[in-house]
Each structure stands twice: as structure tokens, then as C-alpha cells.
Motif scaffolding. Structure first.
Motif, short mmCIF file in Angstrom:
data_model
loop_
_atom_site.label_atom_id
_atom_site.label_comp_id
_atom_site.label_asym_id
_atom_site.label_seq_id
_atom_site.Cartn_x
_atom_site.Cartn_y
_atom_site.Cartn_z
N GLY B 54 -8.14 -0.79 14.22
CA GLY B 54 -9.26 -1.44 14.93
C GLY B 54 -10.64 -1.12 14.41
O GLY B 54 -11.62 -1.65 14.92
N LYS B 55 -10.74 -0.22 13.41
CA LYS B 55 -12.06 0.15 12.91
C LYS B 55 -12.24 -0.34 11.48
O LYS B 55 -11.31 -0.26 10.67
N SER B 56 -13.46 -0.80 11.16
CA SER B 56 -13.70 -1.32 9.81
C SER B 56 -13.65 -0.19 8.79
O SER B 56 -14.19 0.89 9.01
N VAL B 57 -12.98 -0.45 7.67
CA VAL B 57 -12.99 0.47 6.54
C VAL B 57 -13.12 -0.34 5.26
O VAL B 57 -12.77 -1.52 5.21
N LYS B 58 -13.65 0.31 4.23
CA LYS B 58 -13.73 -0.33 2.91
C LYS B 58 -12.44 0.02 2.18
O LYS B 58 -12.23 1.17 1.79
N SER B 59 -11.58 -0.98 2.01
CA SER B 59 -10.22 -0.69 1.54
C SER B 59 -10.19 -0.28 0.07
O SER B 59 -9.15 0.15 -0.42
N CYS B 60 -11.32 -0.39 -0.64
CA CYS B 60 -11.39 0.12 -2.01
C CYS B 60 -11.59 1.63 -2.00
O CYS B 60 -11.47 2.27 -3.04
N SER B 61 -11.96 2.18 -0.86
CA SER B 61 -12.26 3.62 -0.80
C SER B 61 -11.36 4.34 0.20
O SER B 61 -11.76 5.34 0.80
N VAL B 62 -10.17 3.80 0.38
CA VAL B 62 -9.14 4.44 1.19
C VAL B 62 -7.86 4.38 0.35
O VAL B 62 -7.57 3.35 -0.27
N LEU B 63 -7.12 5.48 0.31
CA LEU B 63 -5.84 5.45 -0.41
C LEU B 63 -4.80 4.76 0.46
O LEU B 63 -4.81 4.90 1.69
N ALA B 64 -3.89 4.06 -0.17
CA ALA B 64 -2.83 3.39 0.59
C ALA B 64 -2.04 4.40 1.43
O ALA B 64 -1.69 4.13 2.58
N VAL B 65 -1.79 5.59 0.88
CA VAL B 65 -1.03 6.60 1.64
C VAL B 65 -1.77 7.01 2.92
O VAL B 65 -1.16 7.43 3.89
N GLN B 66 -3.10 6.91 2.90
CA GLN B 66 -3.87 7.28 4.09
C GLN B 66 -3.71 6.27 5.22
O GLN B 66 -4.09 6.54 6.35
N ALA B 67 -3.17 5.11 4.89
CA ALA B 67 -2.94 4.08 5.92
C ALA B 67 -1.54 4.20 6.53
O ALA B 67 -1.19 3.42 7.42
#
Lengths: 266, 158
Positions: B54-67
Motif C-alpha cells: 500500500g505504500k509507494s516505492v521506487k521499484s528500481c531501488s528495491v531488490l526483488a527479494v525485499q518484496a
């Protein structure tokens, strides 16, 4: 992104051990600086130790004298926290002006101070308030902690657990933000304890510092005009495409006056 | 390779990812959800904004594993069939785009603004909240109008 080994420990002890035993490892907090920096190869750790699964690193609490914030608490959580708004609203305001909303949803207090960017906002607050940085092994005061541009007193495998902020009578933070990055070209945090002003400046020099010249004139009285009489050493100021050293020296006084006014009007 | 499970637009998905796989790469290259764009790739431009829990994130600066274990909403998850989400419809009605590259990020950020500030948004607040979304075509005027209308329409239609 280049290849690295990823770890996601669940305890502080495991995180520290992973970094200690690796040749070249970095703690990953919110990743809003470290991940872009790695893409640019300005940092290239072989192992990443993600702190996101360690519950002991988040949380906000307060007592009569202090406000305590876990290192992995995001800027958005600090900005929105009723505890922070009640006990140290200047810090909530500071957090609400870091970067942009999506960055604030990921970026953390611990990550920001461990990076010690010369234009980061939090270092000014920690210095002005005389905060204590609690790590997995010791307690450091803010003045011992910030030691140079992008440098802190942290050892390679040392992990920030929480920061304890003394609660001032009043405080305010004011910054002249870079319109693109929202980093501080100059930011000033003023905190009043028993009628005495503690002032710290970020963005102006190679790393944030206590403005002892400004504190000295305010020791004789908390009038905003007294700041006009302070000489800011131009030779110590940063100079870049955003602002010359002379302009930053000028801004230090302007922003300090605004912060003190806001503090007195609070 | 780490195996992760995420809920994407309401559906549970498992994927094998490398530690270095970025969330935006997982979405675009593995899940073929190419509505999320890569603009600057350095967390400045906001073209890659998605909602994570529910919170906005910049998906270029998050690792897939962190999701791992989290719920993701991308631009593909908004419309129901042929009916656009009110925020999408508002961008259409207000001509809130020109080339359209930044639009998915703008719409996801718009939803994040509504979730934090409610349905009655003033222009000044929208402009401040769009700090992390860059548009190189429009000058923002119609984007701001679109988010204002979309926010208000969401109250009516929800």
C-alpha cells in the motif's frame, strides 16, 4: 546491477557476524542511497546484509527526557509518528522533507546517518540535540560519531541499533533545499535547552557541524539579529554547481535566523 | 537462487530471483508487467513507482527479494476489465499526459497521495507530493488537475 551475495538475517548478532566474516560486505538499510550507488559502481560490496527482517531495529518510544527511534525506522514513519509529533515535532518536520514520498517510505534514520552525506538532514538534528547513537557494542555521542565527509566513527562491522534524542524545550529545522534532490544546500537545526541554543548546520561544509560561532552570540540572548554579527568562514564552505562558498556562507546566517525565529515562535 | 512469493495485483506469484534482481526487473522481465517503466534507474524520476503493501516505492531501488511476502500493486492492477480506475480516467479526461512515459508512476503516486491525504486535495499539496515524479513533457499542470479529479472521483465511486 552487478552480482552479489544476499543475506537476510533475523537478529542483530547474526547481521554483525555476517559482515565481520565476509571480505567485503555492507549492511543494507532502506537502500535509497546504497542501491543507486552500487549501480554506479561507486560502491561494490560482494555481500549485502539486508537489515529489513530484524524487528529489533525499528520502533519509536519516548519518556519524559528522551525520544528513542530504531535505526531501521523509515523517514515516513518518523514524519507520521504521533509520538514524534508530540515530543519533538521539529524532527517529524525534518523527516517529512527528506527526498520524496517514495524515498521516505524506504529510507531510514540509521541508513542516513551511517552514510553521513554532507547534505543529509538528520546529522544536523543529531548534532544540535546532542543525540546518542547506540550501536551493537557501544554508545557514541553525535559529535564523536560524525567524523568526515561520508565518514563516521563506526567500525566496518558495527551496526547502529537506535538513536536517543534528548527532548529540548523547543526546536526547529529550516533548510534551503536543492530544488531537484531536496538535499540541503544549507540546513540549520536549532534546539533550546534551558534557554540555551544548540545549533547545527548541514550542507554547508564537508560534513555537518555544530555552529559554535552562532551558539556563542546567542548565549548572550536569544535575539535573531545577533546572528548578523557572526562571521562564517567562507574557506570552509562547500562550493559546487548549486551554490558557491560565498553564497553558502550567506545562507548559513539566513537559514539560522529563520530556524531560530521558528523556534521562538513555536 | 532465492525463491520468493509475492502477491501482484491480487494474485500470488512465486519466482526465482537473484540477490541483485531489482523489483522493477522482476515485474517487467519475469512477470512481463511492462507498464511499470524504468526512467532514470537512480530513484529520481518516479516512472517505476509501484505500491508495496500500500505504500509507494521506487521499484528500481528495491531488490526483488525485499518484496518477498509483500503485496504489490502495479498500473496493470487498477482497471476492472475495460473500465478504467477513476485515477486513470481522470488522466484521460484532463489530458494529464503527452508522451505517457511517466504516467504509470504518476498514477501510482497519485493513489499513494490519496491514501495518505484523502480525497479532497489542494493543488499545492499535490505539487509538493509529486516531488519524486518527473515529467519532461507537460509542465505538470494537467497532471495536477488529473490527480485532483481522480482523488475526488475515487470518493464518489468507492
Amino acid at each position: 546491477m552487478y552480482e552479489f551475495e544476499y543475506h537476510s538475517p533475523h537478529s542483530i548478532a547474526d547481521a554483525v557476524t555476517l559482515v565481520r566474516e565476509a571480505d567485503e560486505a555492507k549492511f543494507l538499510a532502506g537502500g535509497q542511497t546504497l542501491l543507486p550507488t552500487m549501480k554506479h559502481r561507486l560502491a561494490s560490496p560482494e555481500q549485502i546484509v539486508d537489515l529489513g527482517s530484524i524487528d529489533a531495529l525499528t520502533g519509536i518510544s519516548a519518556d519524559e527526557k528522551t525520544l528513542t527511534i530504531g535505526a531501521m525506522t523509515t523517514h515516513a514513519d518518523v514524519a507520521a509518528s504521533q509520538i514524534v509529533r508530540d515530543t519533538l515535532p521539529a524532527l517529524a518536520n525534518l523527516a517529512s522533507e527528506i527526498g520524496d514520498p517514495a524515498v521516505r517510505n524506504r529510507g531510514t534514520l540509521g541508513g542516513s546517518i551511517a552514510n553521513n552525506d554532507p547534505a543529509a538532514d538528520y546529522p544536523a538534528a543529531l548534532l544540535a540535540l546532542g543525540a546518542t547513537i547506540c550501536t551493537d557494542r557501544r554508545e557514541l555521542n553525535a559529535r564523536e560519531f560524525f567524523v568526515g565527509m561520508f565518514e563516521t566513527a563506526l567500525e566496518e562491522d558495527e551496526l547502529i541499533v537506535r538513536v536517543v534524542f534528548p527532548r529540548p524545550d523547543r526546536a526547529a529545522y529550516c533548510k534551503f533545499a536543492n530544488p531537484a534532490s531536496r538535499y540541503a544546500i544549507v540546513g540549520v537545526f536549532v534546539a533550546l535547552f534551558d534557554g540555551k541554543a544548540q545549533v547545527a548546520v548541514t550542507g554547508a561544509t564537508s560534513y555537518a557541524h555544530r555552529a559554535t560561532g552562532i551558539e556563542k552570540v546567542l548565549a548572550d540572548g536569544l535575539e535573531v539579529e545577533r546572528i548578523d554579527g557572526v562571521t562564517i568562514p567562507v574557506e570552509r564552505m562547500n562550493s559546487d554547481i548549486h551554490a558557491s562558498a560565498e553564497y553558502r556562507a550567506h545562507l548559513v546566517k539566513v537559514i539560522a535566523k529563520r530556524a531560530l525565529s521558528a523556534c521562538l515562535d513555536e | 537462487m532465492p525463491s520468493i512469493t509475492v502477491t501482484v495485483n491480487g494474485k500470488s506469484v512465486s519466482a526465482e530471483v537473484e540477490g541483485r534482481t531489482l523489483l522493477v526487473q522482476l515485474l517487467r522481465e519475469q512477470l512481463k508487467l511492462t507498464g511499470t517503466h524504468i526512467g532514470c534507474d537512480t530513484s529520481q524520476c518516479g516512472a517505476c513507482v509501484v505500491l508495496m503493501d500500500g505504500k509507494s516505492v521506487k521499484s528500481c531501488s528495491v531488490l526483488a527479494v525485499q518484496a518477498d511476502g509483500k503485496a504489490l500493486t502495479t498500473i496493470e492492477g487498477l482497471a476492472s476489465g475495460d473500465t478504467l480506475h477513476p485515477m486513470q480516467q481522470a488522466f484521460k479526461d484532463n489530458h494529464g499526459l503527452q508522451c505517457g512515459f511517466c504516467t504509470p508512476g504518476m498514477i501510482m503516486s497519485g493513489l499513494d497521495i490519496v491514501s495518505r491525504h484523502g480525497n479532497a486535495l489542494d493543488e499545492k499539496l499535490i505539487r509538493a507530493e509529486l516531488e519524486g515524479n518527473i515529467c519532461r513533457c507537460t509542465g505538470y499542470q494537467n497532471i495536477v488537475k488529473a490527480i485532483q479529479q481522480g482523488a475526488s472521483d475515487m470518493a464518489v465511486k468507492s
